[in-house]
Design a protein around this motif. Structure first.
Motif, PDB file in Angstrom:
ATOM      1  N   ARG A   1      38.862  37.034  45.935  1.00 20.69           N
ATOM      2  CA  ARG A   1      39.230  37.465  44.591  1.00 20.69           C
ATOM      3  C   ARG A   1      38.487  38.735  44.194  1.00 20.69           C
ATOM      4  O   ARG A   1      39.070  39.645  43.605  1.00 20.69           O
ATOM      5  CB  ARG A   1      38.934  36.353  43.577  1.00 20.69           C
ATOM      6  CG  ARG A   1      39.847  35.158  43.694  1.00 20.69           C
ATOM      7  CD  ARG A   1      39.388  33.976  42.865  1.00 20.69           C
ATOM      8  NE  ARG A   1      39.019  34.302  41.498  1.00 20.69           N
ATOM      9  CZ  ARG A   1      38.648  33.388  40.605  1.00 20.69           C
ATOM     10  NH1 ARG A   1      38.597  32.111  40.939  1.00 20.69           N
ATOM     11  NH2 ARG A   1      38.316  33.755  39.383  1.00 20.69           N
TER      12      ARG A   1
ATOM     13  N   GLU B   1      38.656  44.447  43.093  1.00 16.81           N
ATOM     14  CA  GLU B   1      39.590  43.372  42.745  1.00 16.81           C
ATOM     15  C   GLU B   1      40.660  43.245  43.827  1.00 16.81           C
ATOM     16  O   GLU B   1      41.292  44.236  44.205  1.00 16.81           O
ATOM     17  CB  GLU B   1      40.243  43.649  41.395  1.00 16.81           C
ATOM     18  CG  GLU B   1      39.278  43.568  40.217  1.00 16.81           C
ATOM     19  CD  GLU B   1      39.973  43.749  38.884  1.00 16.81           C
ATOM     20  OE1 GLU B   1      40.972  44.524  38.844  1.00 16.81           O
ATOM     21  OE2 GLU B   1      39.547  43.138  37.903  1.00 16.81           O
TER      22      GLU B   1
ATOM     23  N   ILE C   1      44.209  41.409  44.992  1.00 19.73           N
ATOM     24  CA  ILE C   1      45.407  40.733  44.511  1.00 19.73           C
ATOM     25  C   ILE C   1      46.144  40.163  45.713  1.00 19.73           C
ATOM     26  O   ILE C   1      46.591  40.935  46.578  1.00 19.73           O
ATOM     27  CB  ILE C   1      46.324  41.685  43.731  1.00 19.73           C
ATOM     28  CG1 ILE C   1      45.561  42.264  42.532  1.00 19.73           C
ATOM     29  CG2 ILE C   1      47.584  40.965  43.265  1.00 19.73           C
ATOM     30  CD1 ILE C   1      46.349  43.325  41.774  1.00 19.73           C
TER      31      ILE C   1
END
Length: 294
Positions: free
Chosen positions: A31, A291, A293
């Motif tokens: 994550r 980050e 995804i």
């Protein structure tokens, strides 16, 4: 995909080969990952090549092998680095309590590495401690020291913006290196990775003081100054942690919102290779958050 240092100053994505989980293993989907700026730039500059980049990762367990009690969906910290997913021995991942925010959880890897170094010099509550450098290692050292009951912790840092950042973490004083008092501190913690910072730290220690070197000297070789012999100082080094899970249980009880300030920059994983050029400049951030995804 996983980010590697392919050659000098060349970060590159490489595919990850499919891998099933076996007994005692978990698959973790990333994550967030965090940068350790000095160490990653050191690998990019000097290798060995190829090498994976990063080691602070937070993710979610998406599969568990036979014999694993950690449930699918658990949030965990790993040392996977900048990779989309990985398979680990279940004993090597650290479950994160529900009340600990993601960013604070990510800090636990370097928190244990600094704590292990502090154990090498064992500062007492009444002693004066000086931390050189207000980067990740330095700021986490301040947190470890103050939460452990050391009352007189100060920082030396040349950059004005990082001096301001350091003050958020609760030291007694924050000095420019040239302003630190000489022969005033019992214990030094070298986190600057710079020759000038290390020299200023040794100059600020009292005779027979002790110092632990946590940094790798990524901004130049750390050499002993005449203060080392004249004041009969003790200098030891410390690198990786000893038991991340044990320190995590203590760290979770001492989590503070100030830890959010460790990660002033956030980028998408796809933009991470371009970020390293900025990290090579003098105004580089303390760290950055990546980050992912799925």
């Amino acid at each position: 995909m996983r980010l590697i240092a392919a050659s000098p100053f060349t970060p590159r994505w490489e595919p990850l080969a499919p891998r099933e989980v076996g007994p005692g293993e978990v698959r973790v989907q990333t994550r967030l990952s965090a940068l350790s700026v000095a160490s990653e730039l050191s690998v990019l500059q000097g290798g060995p090549f190829p090498s994976p980049l990063g080691y602070q990762t937070l993710g979610t367990v998406t599969a568990a092998g036979p014999g694993v009690t950690l449930p699918v969906g658990a949030r965990v910290v790993t040392t996977l680095g900048h990779a989309a997913w990985g398979v680990h021995g279940a004993a090597r991942v650290i479950p994160v309590p529900d009340d600990v925010p993601d960013r604070a959880a990510l800090s636990v890897i370097l928190a244990e590495e600094t704590a292990k170094g502090l154990r090498r010099v064992q500062p007492a509550p009444h002693e004066r401690v000086l931390v050189a450098g207000a980067g990740l290692l330095g700021l986490l050292s301040v947190v470890n020291l103050t939460r452990a009951g050391v009352h007189d912790v100060s920082v030396i840092e040349p950059r004005a913006d990082r001096q301001a950042l350091a003050r958020q973490f609760g030291p007694r004083e924050v000095y420019a290196p040239q302003d630190a008092p000489s022969d005033a501190f019992d214990v030094g913690v070298e986190c600057s990775a710079a020759p000038a910072g290390f020299a200023a730290l040794l100059g600020a220690l009292r005779p027979c003081g002790r110092c632990v070197v946590l940094s790798d000297g990524n901004w130049g070789a750390l050499t002993l100054t005449p203060d080392f012999h004249r004041k009969e100082l003790s200098v030891v080094a410390s690198s990786d942690g000893e038991d991340y899970a044990v320190h995590a249980r203590w760290w979770w009880r001492n989590v503070s919102p100030v830890l959010e300030a460790l990660y002033p920059v956030t980028v998408a994983a796809a933009d991470l290779p371009d970020l390293y050029a900025r990290l090579s400049t003098p105004d580089r951030p303390v760290s950055a958050l990546v980050e992912w995804i799925p």
